[in-house]
Design an enzyme around this catalytic site. Sequence first.
Site, PDB file in Angstrom:
ATOM      1  N   CYS A 112       0.827  -1.208   0.000  1.00 23.79           N
ATOM      2  CA  CYS A 112       0.000   0.000   0.000  1.00 23.79           C
ATOM      3  C   CYS A 112       0.863   1.262   0.000  1.00 23.79           C
ATOM      4  CB  CYS A 112      -0.871   0.055   1.243  1.00 23.79           C
ATOM      5  SG  CYS A 112      -1.870  -1.388   1.481  1.00 23.79           S
ATOM      6  N   ARG A 172       4.685   0.348  -6.216  1.00 19.61           N
ATOM      7  CA  ARG A 172       4.677  -0.453  -4.979  1.00 19.61           C
ATOM      8  C   ARG A 172       3.719  -1.634  -5.081  1.00 19.61           C
ATOM      9  NH1 ARG A 172       6.714   2.161  -0.462  1.00 19.61           N
ATOM     10  NH2 ARG A 172       5.257   1.160   0.952  1.00 19.61           N
ATOM     11  N   TRP A 195      -3.127  -2.573  -1.390  1.00 22.66           N
ATOM     12  CA  TRP A 195      -2.742  -3.930  -1.785  1.00 22.66           C
ATOM     13  C   TRP A 195      -3.482  -4.838  -0.802  1.00 22.66           C
ATOM     14  CZ3 TRP A 195      -0.083  -8.177   0.315  1.00 22.66           C
ATOM     15  CH2 TRP A 195       0.420  -9.096  -0.612  1.00 22.66           C
ATOM     16  N   ASN A 248      -1.496   1.725   5.889  1.00 23.57           N
ATOM     17  CA  ASN A 248      -0.664   0.610   5.400  1.00 23.57           C
ATOM     18  C   ASN A 248      -0.384  -0.288   6.592  1.00 23.57           C
ATOM     19  OD1 ASN A 248      -0.348   2.097   3.125  1.00 23.57           O
ATOM     20  ND2 ASN A 248       1.857   2.411   3.346  1.00 23.57           N
ATOM     21  N   GLY A 249      -0.345  -1.589   6.370  1.00 24.57           N
ATOM     22  CA  GLY A 249       0.002  -2.500   7.461  1.00 24.57           C
ATOM     23  C   GLY A 249      -1.191  -3.371   7.824  1.00 24.57           C
ATOM     24  N   GLU A 268      17.201 -17.196  -9.784  1.00 28.56           N
ATOM     25  CA  GLU A 268      16.808 -15.830 -10.112  1.00 28.56           C
ATOM     26  C   GLU A 268      16.135 -15.772 -11.491  1.00 28.56           C
ATOM     27  OE1 GLU A 268      16.291 -13.284  -8.593  1.00 28.56           O
ATOM     28  OE2 GLU A 268      16.474 -11.593  -9.949  1.00 28.56           O
ATOM     29  N   LYS A 289      12.402 -14.357 -11.933  1.00 23.06           N
ATOM     30  CA  LYS A 289      12.099 -13.226 -12.832  1.00 23.06           C
ATOM     31  C   LYS A 289      10.997 -13.616 -13.802  1.00 23.06           C
ATOM     32  CE  LYS A 289      13.364 -10.386 -11.378  1.00 23.06           C
ATOM     33  NZ  LYS A 289      14.190 -10.210 -10.208  1.00 23.06           N
ATOM     34  N   GLU A 340       7.519 -13.917 -12.096  1.00 26.36           N
ATOM     35  CA  GLU A 340       6.966 -12.616 -11.706  1.00 26.36           C
ATOM     36  C   GLU A 340       6.417 -11.853 -12.900  1.00 26.36           C
ATOM     37  OE1 GLU A 340       9.182 -10.295  -8.401  1.00 26.36           O
ATOM     38  OE2 GLU A 340      10.679 -10.766  -9.907  1.00 26.36           O
ATOM     39  N   HIS A 380      17.113 -36.211  -9.929  1.00 27.05           N
ATOM     40  CA  HIS A 380      16.382 -36.693  -8.747  1.00 27.05           C
ATOM     41  C   HIS A 380      14.925 -36.244  -8.746  1.00 27.05           C
ATOM     42  CE1 HIS A 380      20.096 -38.223  -7.094  1.00 27.05           C
ATOM     43  NE2 HIS A 380      20.661 -37.065  -7.428  1.00 27.05           N
ATOM     44  N   LYS A 430       6.224  -3.860  -4.536  1.00 28.85           N
ATOM     45  CA  LYS A 430       7.655  -3.565  -4.592  1.00 28.85           C
ATOM     46  C   LYS A 430       8.297  -3.685  -3.220  1.00 28.85           C
ATOM     47  CE  LYS A 430      11.485  -2.288  -6.519  1.00 28.85           C
ATOM     48  NZ  LYS A 430      12.179  -3.316  -7.300  1.00 28.85           N
TER      49      LYS A 430
HETATM   50  C1  AGP Z   1      12.236  -9.319  -6.941  1.00 33.74           C
HETATM   51  O1  AGP Z   1      12.109  -9.189  -8.297  1.00 33.74           O
HETATM   52  C2  AGP Z   1      11.080  -9.182  -6.130  1.00 33.74           C
HETATM   53  N1  AGP Z   1       9.968  -8.553  -6.617  1.00 33.74           N
HETATM   54  C3  AGP Z   1      11.124  -9.604  -4.697  1.00 33.74           C
HETATM   55  O2  AGP Z   1      11.431 -10.957  -4.662  1.00 33.74           O
HETATM   56  C4  AGP Z   1      12.108  -8.824  -3.789  1.00 33.74           C
HETATM   57  O3  AGP Z   1      13.413  -9.107  -4.154  1.00 33.74           O
HETATM   58  C5  AGP Z   1      11.831  -9.194  -2.317  1.00 33.74           C
HETATM   59  O4  AGP Z   1      10.518  -8.834  -1.990  1.00 33.74           O
HETATM   60  C6  AGP Z   1      12.812  -8.548  -1.372  1.00 33.74           C
HETATM   61  O5  AGP Z   1      12.720  -7.159  -1.395  1.00 33.74           O
HETATM   62  P1  AGP Z   1      13.829  -6.247  -0.742  1.00 33.74           P
HETATM   63  O6  AGP Z   1      15.098  -6.499  -1.468  1.00 33.74           O
HETATM   64  O7  AGP Z   1      13.314  -4.856  -0.930  1.00 33.74           O
HETATM   65  O8  AGP Z   1      13.937  -6.618   0.693  1.00 33.74           O
END
Ligand code: AGP
Length: 608
Positions: A2, A27, A74, A98-99, A481, A485, A488, A504, A603
């Site tokens: 949020c 965000r 969010w 937020n929270g 990674e 990527k 996401e 395995h 984000k």
């Molecule tokens: C990465 O592409 C992400 N969207 C997510 O995994 C991110 O790396 C994770 O939420 C950690 O965030 P931070 O580095 O701000 O702590």
Amino acid sequence: MCGIIGYIGKRNAVSVILEGLKRLEYRGYDSAGIAFFSDKGIEVRRSTGKIKELASLFESEKPFSHTAVGHTRWATHGRPTEENAHPHKSHSIVLAHNGIIENYFHLKEKLVEKGYQFKSETDTEVLCHLIEDYAKTYPFEEAVRKALKEVKGTYAFVVLKEDEPGKIVGARKDSPLVIGLGEGESFIASDVPAFLNYSRNVIYIDDGEMVVMTDDGIKITGPDGNNVRKDVKSVPWSLSMAEKGGYKHFMLKEIYEQPRAIGDTLKGRFSPESGEVNFEEFGLSIDELKKTEKIFIVACGTSYHAALIGKYMIEQLAKIPVEVDIASEFRYRSPIVKPGDLMIVITQSGETADTLATQREAKRLGAKVLSICNVVGSTSSREADAVFYTHSGPEIGVASTKVFTAQVVGLYLFAVGLGKIRGVISESLAKELLRELLMLPGKVEESLAMDESISMTARDYFKARGFLFLGRGINYPIALEGALKLKEISYMHAEGYPAGEMKHGPIALIDEELPVVVLAPRDNLREKIISNIQEVKSRGGKVISIINSSDSEVHRISDKCISVPYTNPYLTTVVMAIPMQLLAYHIGVLRGCDVDQPRNLAKSVTVE
Ligand code: AGP
């Protein structure tokens, strides 16, 4: 997650808030709303979907106001509907939050008994009615303070009161809140980009603090109600850094910014002539580092993948045992952390709830905390004993790209420096390893030059049912990674696996339909990875190999090869990460996905 923005000043607050909400879009959110003072009192407009839906509500009426707040939601409690969108309104109180209010159920029961009617499924509405209830007896600020004494959970919020136009009250606990100071105007937001076009002078609000903003300025008080003096900080980012600059998406711009981001992260932090790393930049004393016997590295998501690479680097170059954990798991496994241990937390945003909880736990257990962080003034950076900033500039795309490679470079510097001061690596090796860094930005440029070839590969496979990414040793985290990527950005199923482990289980997935990306650099595991490629090929799988320059043997057995320049095995992870990012980007675009703001993602993940 949020986003909050509030404004008091001479401009039209409604326009400032809509603009600020746009800048907070990165965000992640699913609905949005705005509340502003008008001659009718406080008016609220909310909508599901994007900010443009909210803005369309103002197309005909064009209100003018000097005080307003806005919110991107969010969803946590309740679906993303208009009723659940913030701000919420009680009789005279309007609030955006937020929270998570953890004890909302219990508080709701009490408020319902008192006759309050709830219109949403959110936990936030409880806080709104609770403040309203106290405001019957106490002045506005006091009512907020009383309500907060009853609340358990995390929050950053802004609140307005109908009979107090020109006033915004805000408070925080475990969710970010920052004030922006302008000429005769002030802003309050969850993140600096929300007001970066108006002000770069900021005050970070700390947990337990409350801020009252009026035309006359701002007043900050601590939990006891006493005034708190705060420093005004200057943000090193400019607005253009947080804009697309001609690129179609922030993600693409940020991928292309990597040579610069790596260069900036390295600037002034080492000397290739003496083989020395500037540990003052890490905020750590050499004496302490010499005595360190154990290192923990904890992070989430992409930052966790950097942590895994850090383990290889530190154990090999400095010979200190390193444990790596996902932050949300760390606290719940009763880790054995002792005074004198070093905890490295890696976080782009510096606001990730799980990572913050971990660093607090580590401190409580007596460890020293080093935060590798991108956001100056973020909670992680302020609470850590020492900070190493990645100077990547603002990362707006939800998918982390340029900060990931800067984190890896930061860990490499740390590992080389540590190895040298502990006498594990010689001065000449340290010099050689550091000299390699000077060439890294250029090598990343060369990897970026493979973009066209990667985009063609994306066209060949964007309709595949999924992807498998394989790597070995230090490149295994790059396989993880690559898969993260792709998931996401394209919503495609993808798995990252250590290539040797494929037989395995995941080998059962392989057929003519499954593209397998294999990280096959020229390192000590090359022969092994060639065998893994053969295993995939003999089951009909399609192999896309990422290789160091030309490698005719791997070329011959792969369906497609993408070449990245040769560098040492540690930094190979950086040049290998580039094709992973570009492949995910192109596939996401071809599949029509919103690559900068993928569905359901945020984000900065400020809830546990
Ligand atoms: C990465 O592409 C992400 N969207 C997510 O995994 C991110 O790396 C994770 O939420 C950690 O965030 P931070 O580095 O701000 O702590």
